[in-house]
Design an enzyme around this catalytic site. Structure first.
Site, mmCIF file in Angstrom:
data_model
loop_
_atom_site.group_PDB
_atom_site.id
_atom_site.type_symbol
_atom_site.label_atom_id
_atom_site.label_comp_id
_atom_site.label_asym_id
_atom_site.label_seq_id
_atom_site.Cartn_x
_atom_site.Cartn_y
_atom_site.Cartn_z
ATOM 1 C CG HIS A 53 0.735 -1.206 2.870
ATOM 2 N ND1 HIS A 53 1.440 -1.673 1.795
ATOM 3 C CD2 HIS A 53 1.595 -0.426 3.576
ATOM 4 C CE1 HIS A 53 2.682 -1.204 1.835
ATOM 5 N NE2 HIS A 53 2.796 -0.454 2.913
ATOM 6 C CD GLU A 55 -2.999 -3.389 -0.617
ATOM 7 O OE1 GLU A 55 -2.457 -3.434 -1.729
ATOM 8 O OE2 GLU A 55 -2.681 -2.569 0.266
ATOM 9 C CB CYS A 83 3.650 -3.820 -1.782
ATOM 10 S SG CYS A 83 3.172 -4.176 -0.070
ATOM 11 C CB CYS A 86 -0.359 -6.041 0.377
ATOM 12 S SG CYS A 86 -0.237 -4.594 1.454
#
Length: 151
Positions: A53, A55, A83, A86
């Protein structure tokens, strides 16, 4: 221009660049003392990695650049609410502030679906939401509408 808006505009640029790679357009920046330390977009499709992701990629780059895992003097800017995975990485990296644009009612872990800060973890970052919210939400809505149209 407010610094949070300035950096969120930068994250939106990164998110838009990821469209070329057919990635979900999420951008992230790590900022320390007003300087961009790292940036990334989603790389799940590109890397074939479920954990890639925006992040987590930006956190990894910042840790490498600074030579440490503690990012307690850093802010994270991201176009979409993190999420749970993360958010966990953010807590573990001890990031000082998280600034995000669009809320994620189906997966957001800083207030929309759940709020990991409500659990007794030893770190609770400051969270600011809604910065450039409509622009951040629009790029995602357009991406998914295009996906549905092309099915």
């Amino acid at each position: 221009m407010d610094k949070d808006i300035f950096f969120m505009k930068k994250t939106l640029e990164i998110a838009r660049e990821s469209l070329v790679y057919d990635e979900v357009p999420v951008g992230a920046l790590i900022v320390r003392n007003g300087e961009i330390i790292s940036s990334s977009s989603n790389k799940r499709e590109t890397n074939g990695d479920a954990t890639a992701h925006a992040e987590t990629e930006a956190i990894r780059k910042a840790c490498t650049k600074l030579g440490r895992w503690r990012l307690s003097d850093c802010d994270l800017y991201v176009t979409l609410e993190p999420c749970p995975m993360c958010a966990g990485a953010i807590l573990n990296a001890k990031i000082k502030r998280v600034v995000f644009g669009a809320k994620d009612p189906k997966g957001g872990a800083f207030g929309s679906l759940i709020d990991l800060r409500s659990y007794p973890f030893n770190h609770k970052p400051e969270v600011i939401s809604g910065i450039c919210e409509s622009e951040c939400g629009e790029i995602l809505s357009d991406f998914f509408a295009s996906k549905r149209k092309n099915k």
